[in-house]
Design a protein around this motif. Structure first.
Motif, short mmCIF file in Angstrom:
data_model
loop_
_atom_site.label_atom_id
_atom_site.label_comp_id
_atom_site.label_asym_id
_atom_site.label_seq_id
_atom_site.Cartn_x
_atom_site.Cartn_y
_atom_site.Cartn_z
N TYR A 63 -9.99 22.01 -0.26
CA TYR A 63 -9.11 20.87 -0.06
C TYR A 63 -7.65 21.32 -0.03
O TYR A 63 -6.99 21.38 -1.07
CB TYR A 63 -9.30 19.85 -1.18
CG TYR A 63 -10.72 19.34 -1.28
CD1 TYR A 63 -11.22 18.46 -0.34
CD2 TYR A 63 -11.55 19.77 -2.30
CE1 TYR A 63 -12.52 18.01 -0.41
CE2 TYR A 63 -12.86 19.32 -2.38
CZ TYR A 63 -13.34 18.44 -1.44
OH TYR A 63 -14.62 18.01 -1.52
N PRO A 64 -7.09 21.62 1.15
CA PRO A 64 -5.70 22.06 1.21
C PRO A 64 -4.71 20.92 0.95
O PRO A 64 -3.53 21.17 0.73
CB PRO A 64 -5.56 22.60 2.63
CG PRO A 64 -6.58 21.83 3.41
CD PRO A 64 -7.72 21.60 2.45
N GLU A 65 -5.23 19.70 0.97
CA GLU A 65 -4.39 18.53 0.77
C GLU A 65 -5.26 17.42 0.20
O GLU A 65 -6.40 17.25 0.60
CB GLU A 65 -3.81 18.12 2.13
CG GLU A 65 -3.02 16.87 2.18
CD GLU A 65 -2.47 16.62 3.58
OE1 GLU A 65 -1.53 17.33 3.98
OE2 GLU A 65 -3.00 15.73 4.26
N VAL A 66 -4.71 16.69 -0.76
CA VAL A 66 -5.41 15.54 -1.33
C VAL A 66 -4.50 14.33 -1.16
O VAL A 66 -3.35 14.35 -1.59
CB VAL A 66 -5.73 15.75 -2.83
CG1 VAL A 66 -6.29 14.48 -3.44
CG2 VAL A 66 -6.70 16.92 -3.02
N SER A 67 -5.02 13.28 -0.53
CA SER A 67 -4.28 12.03 -0.37
C SER A 67 -4.96 10.94 -1.17
O SER A 67 -6.18 10.77 -1.09
CB SER A 67 -4.20 11.61 1.10
OG SER A 67 -3.41 12.51 1.82
N VAL A 68 -4.16 10.22 -1.95
CA VAL A 68 -4.66 9.11 -2.76
C VAL A 68 -3.87 7.87 -2.35
O VAL A 68 -2.65 7.84 -2.49
CB VAL A 68 -4.48 9.39 -4.26
CG1 VAL A 68 -4.98 8.22 -5.08
CG2 VAL A 68 -5.18 10.68 -4.66
N THR A 69 -4.59 6.87 -1.84
CA THR A 69 -3.96 5.63 -1.40
C THR A 69 -4.22 4.56 -2.43
O THR A 69 -5.36 4.40 -2.89
CB THR A 69 -4.52 5.21 -0.03
OG1 THR A 69 -4.33 6.29 0.89
CG2 THR A 69 -3.83 3.96 0.49
N ILE A 70 -3.17 3.85 -2.81
CA ILE A 70 -3.29 2.80 -3.83
C ILE A 70 -2.67 1.51 -3.32
O ILE A 70 -1.78 1.52 -2.47
CB ILE A 70 -2.64 3.20 -5.17
CG1 ILE A 70 -1.13 3.37 -5.02
CG2 ILE A 70 -3.28 4.47 -5.72
CD1 ILE A 70 -0.39 3.56 -6.33
N ASP A 71 -3.15 0.40 -3.85
CA ASP A 71 -2.54 -0.90 -3.61
C ASP A 71 -1.75 -1.29 -4.84
O ASP A 71 -2.32 -1.44 -5.93
CB ASP A 71 -3.61 -1.98 -3.33
CG ASP A 71 -4.13 -1.91 -1.91
OD1 ASP A 71 -3.37 -1.51 -1.01
OD2 ASP A 71 -5.31 -2.25 -1.70
N LEU A 72 -0.46 -1.41 -4.68
CA LEU A 72 0.42 -1.84 -5.76
C LEU A 72 0.47 -3.37 -5.69
O LEU A 72 1.06 -3.92 -4.77
CB LEU A 72 1.81 -1.22 -5.56
CG LEU A 72 2.77 -1.28 -6.73
CD1 LEU A 72 3.65 -0.04 -6.72
CD2 LEU A 72 3.62 -2.51 -6.67
N ARG A 105 0.84 -1.19 0.00
CA ARG A 105 0.00 0.00 0.00
C ARG A 105 0.88 1.25 0.00
O ARG A 105 1.83 1.35 0.78
CB ARG A 105 -0.91 -0.01 1.23
CG ARG A 105 -1.89 1.13 1.24
CD ARG A 105 -3.10 0.82 2.06
NE ARG A 105 -3.84 -0.25 1.39
CZ ARG A 105 -4.86 -0.88 1.96
NH1 ARG A 105 -5.24 -0.58 3.17
NH2 ARG A 105 -5.49 -1.84 1.30
N TYR A 106 0.52 2.19 -0.87
CA TYR A 106 1.27 3.43 -1.03
C TYR A 106 0.29 4.60 -1.02
O TYR A 106 -0.88 4.45 -1.37
CB TYR A 106 2.06 3.42 -2.34
CG TYR A 106 3.15 2.38 -2.33
CD1 TYR A 106 4.44 2.69 -1.91
CD2 TYR A 106 2.88 1.06 -2.70
CE1 TYR A 106 5.43 1.72 -1.87
CE2 TYR A 106 3.86 0.08 -2.65
CZ TYR A 106 5.14 0.42 -2.24
OH TYR A 106 6.12 -0.54 -2.19
N ARG A 107 0.81 5.76 -0.63
CA ARG A 107 -0.03 6.96 -0.58
C ARG A 107 0.70 8.13 -1.22
O ARG A 107 1.87 8.40 -0.94
CB ARG A 107 -0.36 7.28 0.88
CG ARG A 107 -1.21 8.51 1.06
CD ARG A 107 -1.76 8.65 2.46
NE ARG A 107 -0.71 8.79 3.46
CZ ARG A 107 -0.92 8.67 4.77
NH1 ARG A 107 -2.12 8.39 5.24
NH2 ARG A 107 0.08 8.82 5.62
N LEU A 108 -0.02 8.82 -2.10
CA LEU A 108 0.44 10.08 -2.69
C LEU A 108 -0.32 11.20 -2.01
O LEU A 108 -1.56 11.16 -1.93
CB LEU A 108 0.13 10.12 -4.19
CG LEU A 108 0.93 9.19 -5.08
CD1 LEU A 108 0.26 9.05 -6.43
CD2 LEU A 108 2.34 9.70 -5.23
#
Length: 126
Positions: free
Chosen positions: A93-102, A73-76
């Motif tokens: 939205y002062p911050e956007v986090s996108v979590t992905i499963d590689l 799992r990784y997060r941008l």
């Protein structure tokens, strides 16, 4: 110049990271340059920062973290507040986090972000 000398003088390509991104400003219809981006990996002890970069003039980050990554799992995290402050626009939205499963460590994961001050979307690109 000999063929071997020409080969030696040829520029070498920078390897592309396993995870890349592209940020587009939907309001201006242009790439979002200068957006700070952080890449983290989820470990048993919590999130571990792998790399920090900023989007280039084309809104892209193609060198972000290691070329090879293990499955997991990784997060941008995009510092959209800093970007919008630079454009003089307020944002929800002062911050956007996108979590992905590689899941495939041999695959390339391109994660674009389409951004406006009051909405965003993302998808798996190519």
């Amino acid at each position: 110049m000999t063929a071997s000398a020409a080969a030696t003088d040829a520029p070498t390509a920078t390897p592309r990271s396993r995870i890349t991104t592209h940020v587009l400003d939907a309001v201006s219809g242009r790439p979002a340059a200068g957006v700070p981006v952080e890449l983290e990996q989820k470990l048993e002890t919590g999130w571990h920062v792998l790399a920090n970069a900023g989007t280039d003039a084309d809104g892209r980050v193609s060198v972000l973290g290691p070329v090879d990554l293990s499955s997991g799992r990784y997060r941008l995290t995009f510092d959209t507040g800093r970007y919008f402050a630079g454009t003089g626009q307020p944002t929800l939205y002062p911050e956007v986090s996108v979590t992905i499963d590689l899941t495939d460590p041999a695959a390339h994961y391109h994660v674009p972000l389409l951004l406006s001050p009051f909405a965003y979307s993302t998808y798996r690109g190519s």
